[in-house]
Scaffold this active site. Sequence first.
Site, mmCIF file in Angstrom:
data_model
loop_
_atom_site.group_PDB
_atom_site.id
_atom_site.type_symbol
_atom_site.label_atom_id
_atom_site.label_comp_id
_atom_site.label_asym_id
_atom_site.label_seq_id
_atom_site.Cartn_x
_atom_site.Cartn_y
_atom_site.Cartn_z
ATOM 1 N N LYS A 157 0.873 -1.179 0.000
ATOM 2 C CA LYS A 157 0.000 0.000 0.000
ATOM 3 C C LYS A 157 0.911 1.231 0.000
ATOM 4 O O LYS A 157 1.199 1.835 1.049
ATOM 5 C CB LYS A 157 -0.929 -0.022 1.212
ATOM 6 C CG LYS A 157 -2.086 0.968 1.112
ATOM 7 C CD LYS A 157 -3.093 0.742 2.247
ATOM 8 C CE LYS A 157 -4.193 1.793 2.256
ATOM 9 N NZ LYS A 157 -5.089 1.673 1.080
ATOM 10 N N ALA A 158 1.384 1.560 -1.183
ATOM 11 C CA ALA A 158 2.370 2.620 -1.359
ATOM 12 C C ALA A 158 1.718 3.886 -1.909
ATOM 13 O O ALA A 158 0.821 3.814 -2.758
ATOM 14 C CB ALA A 158 3.474 2.157 -2.310
#
Length: 312
Positions: A157-158
Amino acid sequence: MAIQKTDKIWHNGQFIAWDDATLHVMAHVVNYGSSLFEGIRCYSHSSGPAIFRAHEHMQRLIDSSKIYRIEVPYSREELVNAMAELIGINKAWPCYIRPIVLRGYGEAGVNPFPAPIEVYIANYPWGKYLGKSDEGVDVCVSSWTRMAPNTLPAMAKAGANYMNSQLIKMEAIVNGYVEGIALDVNGMVSEGSGENLFLVRNGKLITAPLGNSVLPGITRDSILQIAKDLSIPVVEQMIPREMLYISDEVFFTGTAAEVTPIRSVDKINVGDGSVGPITKAIQKEFFGIVEGRMPDRHNWFTPVPVKQTVGA
């Protein structure tokens, strides 16, 4: 709507004033998008505030960071405890919680290693993301696809991944839709700009596997468990685009979206355009649990200790 700020933000083990949580314009994260984050909800129960799947969210944050060669200098338990303490200090719930790991101000250049690791946790009041959960939303299939394998890892989850999400979301909005659904590089259904996706066809609940550039959603996992509890058959399979048009029911899941029915895709009604029975059953169970009307049978909640004020 602007974020409603609270009093404190947790930063590297200390509580600082909201307005003091600032970054230099030359921080690595500003120039190169080097951040990993989570979105978590804290609900208000009769026994007090409670964080939904706090440990799973913080584990995903640590996992996302590891993919990008960042060793988070705090354990999962330390992060969970910091989050709970922050909510108690700010006395703001129900709320949305944003933990974020980022590369801060260091040397210039793409090489991220010299940049220091910064960890923040903020919380603030927030309501529904896509509208009322008892009404379906109108969506489109986006012309923008999700990241191909070996480009940007979809399991992390960047922050950088959400530039792709922004393109999907903006295209949907300017064309009169609430949200967009992205396909993967092979033309198979992936997910929304910030939500996982479920379909119902002939009584079966269908969702795309992680291999279709799908984020391993915590709410997605919760819905899979709820479906099992309700004896709803579940299939994880690749989903061709046309399945969206002939499904009996379609809905989004996510921390922000919770469980949001989809009324139409590309102006084609899903079913008869109303919320279907399986979606309703899953919604009833999900909201019953998260809003505290049903028992927390899977131990999904972490209570927030709140100090009581004595006297007036």
